[in-house]
Design a protein around this motif. Structure first.
Motif, mmCIF file in Angstrom:
data_model
loop_
_atom_site.group_PDB
_atom_site.id
_atom_site.type_symbol
_atom_site.label_atom_id
_atom_site.label_comp_id
_atom_site.label_asym_id
_atom_site.label_seq_id
_atom_site.Cartn_x
_atom_site.Cartn_y
_atom_site.Cartn_z
ATOM 1 N N ASP A 41 0.857 -1.185 0.000
ATOM 2 C CA ASP A 41 0.000 0.000 0.000
ATOM 3 C C ASP A 41 0.892 1.233 0.000
ATOM 4 O O ASP A 41 1.566 1.527 0.985
ATOM 5 C CB ASP A 41 -0.906 -0.008 1.227
ATOM 6 N N THR A 44 -2.707 6.880 -1.335
ATOM 7 C CA THR A 44 -3.744 7.245 -2.292
ATOM 8 C C THR A 44 -3.202 7.691 -3.646
ATOM 9 O O THR A 44 -3.946 7.737 -4.612
ATOM 10 C CB THR A 44 -4.621 8.363 -1.725
ATOM 11 N N GLU A 45 -1.922 8.023 -3.743
ATOM 12 C CA GLU A 45 -1.378 8.519 -5.009
ATOM 13 C C GLU A 45 -0.915 7.405 -5.944
ATOM 14 O O GLU A 45 -0.485 7.659 -7.053
ATOM 15 C CB GLU A 45 -0.232 9.500 -4.749
ATOM 16 N N ASP A 47 -2.117 3.879 -7.853
ATOM 17 C CA ASP A 47 -3.220 2.994 -8.226
ATOM 18 C C ASP A 47 -2.633 1.649 -8.639
ATOM 19 O O ASP A 47 -1.987 1.546 -9.682
ATOM 20 C CB ASP A 47 -4.008 3.613 -9.377
ATOM 21 N N THR A 49 -3.977 -0.934 -9.844
ATOM 22 C CA THR A 49 -4.823 -1.656 -10.791
ATOM 23 C C THR A 49 -4.018 -2.407 -11.845
ATOM 24 O O THR A 49 -4.362 -3.524 -12.211
ATOM 25 C CB THR A 49 -5.789 -0.677 -11.489
#
Length: 80
Positions: A41, A44-45, A47, A49
């Motif tokens: 992790d 938030t900056e 991704d 995916t």
């Protein structure tokens, strides 16, 4: 833009074999499935995916790309 360092990387994407033009190749690694670790992790900056996992090396890490997800997203965008 192609340069003298550009290369074509052949990859399996879904059921197809695809050639990817890259700026350069710095190394070729043989990696076993057991060496791929989950993506940490990064907040938030980042991704995750398009990342399948992280491959730790002696003094660095390599991000193992999820090409199936990347190409599925491109196909979805072009169909819209």
């Amino acid at each position: 833009m192609h340069t003298s360092r550009s290369a074509i990387v052949v990859a399996e994407v879904g059921e197809s074999t695809t050639g990817l033009v890259v700026d350069r190749v710095s190394d070729i690694l043989s990696i076993g499935n057991g060496q791929i670790q989950p993506v940490p992790d990064f907040g938030t900056e980042f991704d995750p995916t398009f990342s399948y996992g992280i491959i730790p090396l002696d003094h660095s890490m390599v991000c193992f790309l999820n090409l199936d997800q990347m190409f599925a997203t491109i196909e979805q965008a072009s169909a819209a």
